[in-house]
Design a protein around this motif. Sequence first.
Motif, short mmCIF file in Angstrom:
data_model
loop_
_atom_site.label_atom_id
_atom_site.label_comp_id
_atom_site.label_asym_id
_atom_site.label_seq_id
_atom_site.Cartn_x
_atom_site.Cartn_y
_atom_site.Cartn_z
N TYR A 186 -22.90 -6.74 48.07
CA TYR A 186 -21.67 -6.43 48.79
C TYR A 186 -21.22 -7.55 49.72
O TYR A 186 -20.17 -7.43 50.34
CB TYR A 186 -21.78 -5.11 49.56
CG TYR A 186 -22.24 -3.97 48.68
CD1 TYR A 186 -21.43 -3.50 47.65
CD2 TYR A 186 -23.49 -3.39 48.86
CE1 TYR A 186 -21.86 -2.47 46.82
CE2 TYR A 186 -23.93 -2.37 48.04
CZ TYR A 186 -23.12 -1.91 47.02
OH TYR A 186 -23.55 -0.90 46.20
N GLN A 187 -21.99 -8.61 49.81
CA GLN A 187 -21.51 -9.79 50.52
C GLN A 187 -20.56 -10.57 49.61
O GLN A 187 -20.67 -10.51 48.39
CB GLN A 187 -22.66 -10.69 50.95
CG GLN A 187 -23.51 -10.15 52.09
CD GLN A 187 -24.61 -11.12 52.49
OE1 GLN A 187 -24.87 -12.09 51.79
NE2 GLN A 187 -25.25 -10.86 53.62
N THR A 188 -19.66 -11.31 50.23
CA THR A 188 -18.75 -12.18 49.47
C THR A 188 -19.36 -13.57 49.40
O THR A 188 -19.67 -14.17 50.43
CB THR A 188 -17.37 -12.24 50.12
OG1 THR A 188 -16.81 -10.93 50.14
CG2 THR A 188 -16.45 -13.18 49.34
N ALA A 189 -19.54 -14.04 48.19
CA ALA A 189 -20.14 -15.35 47.96
C ALA A 189 -19.06 -16.37 47.64
O ALA A 189 -18.06 -16.05 47.00
CB ALA A 189 -21.15 -15.30 46.82
N ASN A 190 -19.28 -17.57 48.10
CA ASN A 190 -18.40 -18.70 47.79
C ASN A 190 -19.16 -19.70 46.93
O ASN A 190 -20.40 -19.71 46.94
CB ASN A 190 -17.91 -19.37 49.08
CG ASN A 190 -16.99 -18.47 49.87
OD1 ASN A 190 -16.02 -17.95 49.33
ND2 ASN A 190 -17.30 -18.27 51.15
N PRO A 191 -18.45 -20.54 46.19
CA PRO A 191 -19.16 -21.53 45.36
C PRO A 191 -20.12 -22.37 46.20
O PRO A 191 -19.76 -22.90 47.25
CB PRO A 191 -18.02 -22.38 44.79
CG PRO A 191 -16.85 -21.46 44.76
CD PRO A 191 -16.99 -20.59 45.98
N GLY A 192 -21.35 -22.45 45.73
CA GLY A 192 -22.38 -23.21 46.43
C GLY A 192 -23.28 -22.38 47.32
O GLY A 192 -24.33 -22.87 47.77
N ASP A 193 -22.91 -21.12 47.60
CA ASP A 193 -23.76 -20.27 48.43
C ASP A 193 -25.06 -19.94 47.70
O ASP A 193 -25.06 -19.58 46.52
CB ASP A 193 -23.04 -18.97 48.79
CG ASP A 193 -21.93 -19.18 49.80
OD1 ASP A 193 -21.82 -20.31 50.31
OD2 ASP A 193 -21.19 -18.22 50.06
N GLN A 194 -26.19 -20.04 48.41
CA GLN A 194 -27.49 -19.73 47.83
C GLN A 194 -27.64 -18.22 47.70
O GLN A 194 -27.36 -17.46 48.63
CB GLN A 194 -28.61 -20.30 48.69
CG GLN A 194 -28.57 -21.82 48.79
CD GLN A 194 -29.63 -22.37 49.72
OE1 GLN A 194 -30.29 -21.63 50.45
NE2 GLN A 194 -29.81 -23.68 49.71
N LEU A 195 -28.08 -17.78 46.53
CA LEU A 195 -28.16 -16.36 46.24
C LEU A 195 -29.58 -15.85 46.10
O LEU A 195 -30.00 -14.92 46.79
CB LEU A 195 -27.37 -16.04 44.97
CG LEU A 195 -25.89 -16.42 44.97
CD1 LEU A 195 -25.27 -16.10 43.62
CD2 LEU A 195 -25.15 -15.71 46.09
N ILE A 196 -30.34 -16.44 45.19
CA ILE A 196 -31.64 -15.89 44.85
C ILE A 196 -32.58 -17.02 44.44
O ILE A 196 -32.18 -17.96 43.76
CB ILE A 196 -31.49 -14.85 43.71
CG1 ILE A 196 -32.81 -14.13 43.43
CG2 ILE A 196 -30.93 -15.49 42.45
CD1 ILE A 196 -32.63 -12.95 42.46
#
Length: 282
Positions: A186-196
């Motif tokens: 439910y967070q908004t991710a932007n290009p380049g954001d670290q996810l997993i």
Amino acid sequence: MLPITAFAQSARDTTATGTERPVDPYLTPDINMSGSDAEISGNDAGFYNRANGNNGTDATVTEARALVATRSRALLSAEIAARIADMPKRPGTRFAKGDVLVVFDCSAYRAQRAAVAADLRQANAQYKAQQRLAELRTVGELDVVMAQAAVERAKAQLQLQDVYLNRCKITAPYAGAVVDWHSQPYQTANPGDQLIEIVGSGDLELELIVPSQWLGWLKVGQGISAHIEETDSDIRARVARIGARIDPVSQTVKIYASLGDDAKTLLPGMSGRAVVDGHVSQ
């Protein structure tokens, strides 16, 4: 100031007189020297006897710490700007190759693709009309070329939208396990954001940091015997690569050893002690 002879004598191994001998961090901590003989004490005796084929009383054996590492590890990042809809694999969960790790809400991208698909249909219709008019010689060749270019531009835009939609979920590039989440659903991710962060369960190898003096005899292909502490088991490996840089402060170099069938019982991060074949000084 001490005479040179006195200073040299003070720097020697004085175990026989009861003075504590300086400890080399890469030497076996359980080796006690007496004269020209060496004795391996404690539970390590069996490991060194098996590794070096001696009775543990006629050789000085040195060891190095060994770390089980994997060549398959990655910190996956977002490639599109979208809200994270789901992350089905929690930290510590194992997964197979191709399993879904992150799912984005891509309703906006699907709507954009539908609009571009409509533009492509319109461009195709105009191109066909211009072709018929050209056959009747009512339009010039330039009109036909411009209509064809509009079709190709719409096709390129449609392909771009397909790329965005393909990035609406992240799948596992190999089998492994989730190490940690760097974002939450439910967070908004932007290009380049670290996810997993993930680590692979295959392609395991041993990493050893050894004294640079070992380079005088260490060769690629040399065998290694290692005792893994977590599993309390002995494994065999073989030197695969030797580091290209020596640390100037610690005078050490990193080496990498490939594993065989023993790797099936290991996990990245396990550690233990390792002895390189032939690394015994009489």
